[in-house]
Design a protein around this motif. Structure first.
Motif, PDB file in Angstrom:
ATOM      1  N   LEU A   1       0.826  -1.203   0.000  1.00 24.03           N
ATOM      2  CA  LEU A   1       0.000   0.000   0.000  1.00 24.03           C
ATOM      3  C   LEU A   1       0.864   1.258   0.000  1.00 24.03           C
ATOM      4  CD1 LEU A   1      -2.886   1.138   0.174  1.00 24.03           C
ATOM      5  CD2 LEU A   1      -2.634   1.130   2.648  1.00 24.03           C
ATOM      6  N   LEU A   2       1.898   1.292   0.816  1.00 24.03           N
ATOM      7  CA  LEU A   2       2.780   2.462   0.853  1.00 24.03           C
ATOM      8  C   LEU A   2       3.540   2.647  -0.454  1.00 24.03           C
ATOM      9  CD1 LEU A   2       4.195   2.272   4.475  1.00 24.03           C
ATOM     10  CD2 LEU A   2       2.594   3.960   3.546  1.00 24.03           C
ATOM     11  N   ARG A   3       3.905   1.559  -1.086  1.00 21.81           N
ATOM     12  CA  ARG A   3       4.626   1.645  -2.352  1.00 21.81           C
ATOM     13  C   ARG A   3       3.772   2.280  -3.450  1.00 21.81           C
ATOM     14  NH1 ARG A   3       5.871  -3.670  -3.528  1.00 21.81           N
ATOM     15  NH2 ARG A   3       4.184  -3.740  -5.017  1.00 21.81           N
ATOM     16  N   GLN A   4       2.464   2.128  -3.348  1.00 27.44           N
ATOM     17  CA  GLN A   4       1.571   2.714  -4.345  1.00 27.44           C
ATOM     18  C   GLN A   4       1.641   4.237  -4.345  1.00 27.44           C
ATOM     19  OE1 GLN A   4      -0.007   0.713  -6.572  1.00 27.44           O
ATOM     20  NE2 GLN A   4       1.082  -0.879  -5.467  1.00 27.44           N
ATOM     21  N   TYR A   5       1.970   4.820  -3.213  1.00 24.52           N
ATOM     22  CA  TYR A   5       1.989   6.273  -3.100  1.00 24.52           C
ATOM     23  C   TYR A   5       3.339   6.877  -3.453  1.00 24.52           C
ATOM     24  CZ  TYR A   5      -2.658   5.991  -1.237  1.00 24.52           C
ATOM     25  OH  TYR A   5      -3.996   5.770  -1.117  1.00 24.52           O
ATOM     26  N   THR A   6       4.232   6.104  -4.050  1.00 20.96           N
ATOM     27  CA  THR A   6       5.495   6.660  -4.521  1.00 20.96           C
ATOM     28  C   THR A   6       5.397   7.098  -5.973  1.00 20.96           C
ATOM     29  OG1 THR A   6       6.313   4.479  -5.148  1.00 20.96           O
ATOM     30  CG2 THR A   6       6.840   5.255  -2.918  1.00 20.96           C
ATOM     31  N   ASN A   7       4.299   6.795  -6.631  1.00 17.41           N
ATOM     32  CA  ASN A   7       4.078   7.198  -8.012  1.00 17.41           C
ATOM     33  C   ASN A   7       3.688   8.678  -8.042  1.00 17.41           C
ATOM     34  OD1 ASN A   7       2.903   7.704 -10.557  1.00 17.41           O
ATOM     35  ND2 ASN A   7       2.375   5.541 -10.788  1.00 17.41           N
TER      36      ASN A   7
ATOM     37  N   LEU B   1       2.076  10.467 -10.184  1.00 17.52           N
ATOM     38  CA  LEU B   1       0.697  10.697 -10.623  1.00 17.52           C
ATOM     39  C   LEU B   1      -0.280  10.475  -9.476  1.00 17.52           C
ATOM     40  CD1 LEU B   1      -1.229  11.397 -12.892  1.00 17.52           C
ATOM     41  CD2 LEU B   1      -1.249   8.992 -13.529  1.00 17.52           C
ATOM     42  N   ILE B   2      -0.053   9.467  -8.673  1.00 24.25           N
ATOM     43  CA  ILE B   2      -0.909   9.203  -7.517  1.00 24.25           C
ATOM     44  C   ILE B   2      -0.809  10.352  -6.522  1.00 24.25           C
ATOM     45  CG2 ILE B   2      -1.327   7.648  -5.578  1.00 24.25           C
ATOM     46  CD1 ILE B   2      -2.137   6.524  -8.325  1.00 24.25           C
ATOM     47  N   LEU B   3       0.398  10.859  -6.306  1.00 24.39           N
ATOM     48  CA  LEU B   3       0.567  11.980  -5.382  1.00 24.39           C
ATOM     49  C   LEU B   3      -0.170  13.220  -5.884  1.00 24.39           C
ATOM     50  CD1 LEU B   3       4.328  11.530  -4.463  1.00 24.39           C
ATOM     51  CD2 LEU B   3       2.327  10.940  -3.087  1.00 24.39           C
TER      52      LEU B   3
ATOM     53  N   LEU C   1      -2.891  13.219  -7.693  1.00 17.99           N
ATOM     54  CA  LEU C   1      -4.313  12.968  -7.471  1.00 17.99           C
ATOM     55  C   LEU C   1      -4.698  13.152  -6.004  1.00 17.99           C
ATOM     56  CD1 LEU C   1      -4.890   9.882  -9.770  1.00 17.99           C
ATOM     57  CD2 LEU C   1      -5.821  12.173 -10.078  1.00 17.99           C
ATOM     58  N   VAL C   2      -3.840  12.718  -5.097  1.00 19.05           N
ATOM     59  CA  VAL C   2      -4.111  12.896  -3.668  1.00 19.05           C
ATOM     60  C   VAL C   2      -4.170  14.381  -3.330  1.00 19.05           C
ATOM     61  CG1 VAL C   2      -3.161  12.550  -1.357  1.00 19.05           C
ATOM     62  CG2 VAL C   2      -3.197  10.651  -2.968  1.00 19.05           C
ATOM     63  N   VAL C   3      -3.209  15.152  -3.837  1.00 27.24           N
ATOM     64  CA  VAL C   3      -3.189  16.593  -3.590  1.00 27.24           C
ATOM     65  C   VAL C   3      -4.434  17.237  -4.187  1.00 27.24           C
ATOM     66  CG1 VAL C   3      -1.975  18.742  -4.146  1.00 27.24           C
ATOM     67  CG2 VAL C   3      -0.692  16.753  -3.365  1.00 27.24           C
ATOM     68  N   ALA C   4      -4.820  16.833  -5.395  1.00 28.86           N
ATOM     69  CA  ALA C   4      -6.014  17.386  -6.033  1.00 28.86           C
ATOM     70  C   ALA C   4      -7.267  17.057  -5.221  1.00 28.86           C
ATOM     71  CB  ALA C   4      -6.147  16.848  -7.449  1.00 28.86           C
ATOM     72  N   GLY C   5      -7.323  15.857  -4.684  1.00 29.65           N
ATOM     73  CA  GLY C   5      -8.468  15.484  -3.856  1.00 29.65           C
ATOM     74  C   GLY C   5      -8.569  16.327  -2.598  1.00 29.65           C
TER      75      GLY C   5
ATOM     76  N   TRP D   1     -16.847  18.626  -2.013  1.00 29.60           N
ATOM     77  CA  TRP D   1     -16.583  17.290  -1.511  1.00 29.60           C
ATOM     78  C   TRP D   1     -16.955  16.202  -2.513  1.00 29.60           C
ATOM     79  CZ3 TRP D   1     -20.452  13.763  -0.667  1.00 29.60           C
ATOM     80  CH2 TRP D   1     -21.772  14.252  -0.652  1.00 29.60           C
ATOM     81  N   HIS D   2     -17.895  16.492  -3.460  1.00 30.17           N
ATOM     82  CA  HIS D   2     -18.217  15.500  -4.498  1.00 30.17           C
ATOM     83  C   HIS D   2     -16.990  15.175  -5.340  1.00 30.17           C
ATOM     84  CE1 HIS D   2     -22.389  16.904  -3.696  1.00 30.17           C
ATOM     85  NE2 HIS D   2     -22.629  15.597  -3.859  1.00 30.17           N
ATOM     86  N   ASP D   3     -16.319  16.232  -5.835  1.00 32.24           N
ATOM     87  CA  ASP D   3     -15.111  16.015  -6.626  1.00 32.24           C
ATOM     88  C   ASP D   3     -13.990  15.405  -5.800  1.00 32.24           C
ATOM     89  OD1 ASP D   3     -16.293  16.981  -8.882  1.00 32.24           O
ATOM     90  OD2 ASP D   3     -15.372  18.972  -8.794  1.00 32.24           O
ATOM     91  N   SER D   4     -13.912  15.799  -4.556  1.00 37.01           N
ATOM     92  CA  SER D   4     -12.886  15.261  -3.675  1.00 37.01           C
ATOM     93  C   SER D   4     -13.038  13.755  -3.528  1.00 37.01           C
ATOM     94  CB  SER D   4     -12.952  15.925  -2.316  1.00 37.01           C
ATOM     95  OG  SER D   4     -12.017  15.354  -1.436  1.00 37.01           O
ATOM     96  N   VAL D   5     -14.259  13.292  -3.339  1.00 35.54           N
ATOM     97  CA  VAL D   5     -14.515  11.855  -3.185  1.00 35.54           C
ATOM     98  C   VAL D   5     -14.221  11.120  -4.494  1.00 35.54           C
ATOM     99  CG1 VAL D   5     -16.329  10.134  -2.811  1.00 35.54           C
ATOM    100  CG2 VAL D   5     -16.180  12.136  -1.330  1.00 35.54           C
ATOM    101  N   ILE D   6     -14.591  11.716  -5.603  1.00 35.49           N
ATOM    102  CA  ILE D   6     -14.354  11.066  -6.906  1.00 35.49           C
ATOM    103  C   ILE D   6     -12.860  10.964  -7.196  1.00 35.49           C
ATOM    104  CG2 ILE D   6     -14.628  11.343  -9.403  1.00 35.49           C
ATOM    105  CD1 ILE D   6     -17.432  12.429  -8.791  1.00 35.49           C
ATOM    106  N   VAL D   7     -12.119  12.033  -6.928  1.00 33.32           N
ATOM    107  CA  VAL D   7     -10.673  12.012  -7.159  1.00 33.32           C
ATOM    108  C   VAL D   7     -10.036  11.031  -6.202  1.00 33.32           C
ATOM    109  CG1 VAL D   7      -8.539  13.344  -7.038  1.00 33.32           C
ATOM    110  CG2 VAL D   7     -10.544  14.313  -8.118  1.00 33.32           C
TER     111      VAL D   7
END
Length: 79
Positions: free
Chosen positions: A48-54, A56-58, A60-64, A73-79
């Motif tokens: 799970l932690l390794r997934q957050y080294t990408n 693009l994923i980071l 998306l997390v920041v965008a959320g 919050w609708h867009d936040s949940v979708i992102v």
């Protein structure tokens, strides 16, 4: 090797059309070991932690979190 003649490939691999000789098979077994793939044990948390080294994923997390911070919050949940 795909573009070589069969006889040439067999000569390079020290084999015959019937397979390896017993001596050649034993030599390769000593040299390379068994034809096995080692199974890696990895914890679920490490995966799970390794997934957050990408990157693009980071992004998306920041965008959320940014969408959540801005009150959408609708867009936040979708992102």
């Amino acid at each position: 090797m795909h573009n070589k003649a069969i006889e040439e490939v067999l000569k390079e691999l020290n084999a015959s059309p019937f397979g390896l000789s017993q001596e050649e098979a034993e030599r390769r077994l000593k040299l390379y070991g068994l034809n096995e793939i080692e199974e890696r044990k990895e914890s679920v948390w490490a995966i799970l932690l390794r997934q957050y080294t990408n990157p693009l994923i980071l992004i998306l997390v920041v965008a959320g979190f940014l969408a959540l911070f801005l009150g959408d919050w609708h867009d936040s949940v979708i992102v």
